[in-house]
Design a protein around this motif. Sequence first.
Motif, mmCIF file in Angstrom:
data_model
loop_
_atom_site.group_PDB
_atom_site.id
_atom_site.type_symbol
_atom_site.label_atom_id
_atom_site.label_comp_id
_atom_site.label_asym_id
_atom_site.label_seq_id
_atom_site.Cartn_x
_atom_site.Cartn_y
_atom_site.Cartn_z
ATOM 1 N N ALA A 1 0.834 -1.201 0.000
ATOM 2 C CA ALA A 1 0.000 0.000 0.000
ATOM 3 C C ALA A 1 0.871 1.253 0.000
ATOM 4 O O ALA A 1 0.527 2.266 -0.615
ATOM 5 C CB ALA A 1 -0.917 -0.004 1.229
ATOM 6 N N GLU A 2 2.012 1.183 0.686
ATOM 7 C CA GLU A 2 2.904 2.336 0.745
ATOM 8 C C GLU A 2 3.463 2.665 -0.631
ATOM 9 O O GLU A 2 3.522 3.834 -1.035
ATOM 10 C CB GLU A 2 4.053 2.072 1.723
ATOM 11 N N TYR B 1 2.105 1.820 -3.498
ATOM 12 C CA TYR B 1 0.976 2.257 -4.323
ATOM 13 C C TYR B 1 0.737 3.758 -4.146
ATOM 14 O O TYR B 1 0.568 4.497 -5.125
ATOM 15 C CB TYR B 1 -0.280 1.471 -3.939
ATOM 16 N N ASN B 2 0.741 4.220 -2.899
ATOM 17 C CA ASN B 2 0.537 5.651 -2.639
ATOM 18 C C ASN B 2 1.689 6.481 -3.199
ATOM 19 O O ASN B 2 1.483 7.569 -3.741
ATOM 20 C CB ASN B 2 0.406 5.897 -1.136
ATOM 21 N N ASN C 1 1.305 6.795 -6.935
ATOM 22 C CA ASN C 1 0.298 7.809 -7.264
ATOM 23 C C ASN C 1 0.899 9.211 -7.154
ATOM 24 O O ASN C 1 0.599 10.091 -7.971
ATOM 25 C CB ASN C 1 -0.907 7.690 -6.325
ATOM 26 N N TRP C 2 1.738 9.409 -6.157
ATOM 27 C CA TRP C 2 2.437 10.685 -6.006
ATOM 28 C C TRP C 2 3.348 10.934 -7.209
ATOM 29 O O TRP C 2 3.400 12.046 -7.739
ATOM 30 C CB TRP C 2 3.241 10.663 -4.712
ATOM 31 N N ALA D 1 3.873 11.202 1.179
ATOM 32 C CA ALA D 1 2.999 10.658 0.144
ATOM 33 C C ALA D 1 2.018 9.649 0.719
ATOM 34 O O ALA D 1 0.947 9.413 0.147
ATOM 35 C CB ALA D 1 3.829 10.009 -0.962
ATOM 36 N N ASN D 2 2.392 9.048 1.853
ATOM 37 C CA ASN D 2 1.516 8.072 2.510
ATOM 38 C C ASN D 2 0.713 8.669 3.659
ATOM 39 O O ASN D 2 -0.077 7.962 4.291
ATOM 40 C CB ASN D 2 2.357 6.902 3.032
ATOM 41 N N ASP E 1 -2.205 10.815 5.298
ATOM 42 C CA ASP E 1 -3.542 11.214 4.878
ATOM 43 C C ASP E 1 -4.048 12.435 5.638
ATOM 44 O O ASP E 1 -5.218 12.787 5.559
ATOM 45 C CB ASP E 1 -4.539 10.060 5.024
#
Length: 269
Positions: free
Chosen positions: A28-29, A31-32, A35-36, A190-191, A193
């Motif tokens: 997940a890290e 993936y985020n 996206n960044w 980036a991770n 929220d």
Amino acid sequence: CEDTGETCDLCDETIEDMGDVASVRVTAELYNALNWCVARLSGHPTQILVRGVLGGLFIGIGCLMSMLVKSDAMVSGVVSNVMSGLLFSVGLFLTFTCSGELFTGDCLTHVGYELGMFRLGDCVAVISVALLGNVVGVLLCAVYAYFANVGLGEVAIAIVDAKNAAGVWELAFKGLMCNLLVCAGTWIAANADNVSGKLIAAIVPVTTFVALGFEHGVADMFYVAYAGMCDGDVLGTISGSMAMLSIVSIGNIVGGAWVLSPHLANANN
């Protein structure tokens, strides 16, 4: 999508448009972070340039905050270094939360290149445009601070003299270590929220690299520009510091793009 050529629900692109992309399983890290990366690489050059100017301005403000501690003779040694780093983190925090851009942080886009998602030329272009914006931003901040009569000129001159006296390899490795930490902070941001997460992402790596004496290219650009203005010889100070700035910036790029990014990519897929 692969059989029919229809639009992919996940990426909103056809397989033909996507080209050959590495198939990886990611955390997940990662993936985020990817996206960044996509957000940076898909940005218009003008947008990246303006964001780079903001990033340079914010880092300049962080430098001024850091110099406040250095100007106090009552605070010295380890305490001074740690407090300088803590105050300097204001610059990176503002960059994370107010749409700033730093060429040092953008070295993290190399993660996408390592996974075969982006071309190396695209990453280089983003880093280059952000660097140009950072230069403009620190020059503007130096001008603003000078005419605002912020002071701290003697501190800036002493800082620049010390940096110019350092050896080539020392500067290179200090730049490498600095951006390893800055890109780690960018990965955390980036991770994150929420704003609190981005605050932590700024404070931890920045306090560390300043306290240990590592070199950040954008910050050094500000110190040089401001010292030159306060000393009355801007062009002379800049020309005399170009070698130092170049070595530090190269070290930053190597540390972020070629040291940390491959490890992050391989560890998270």
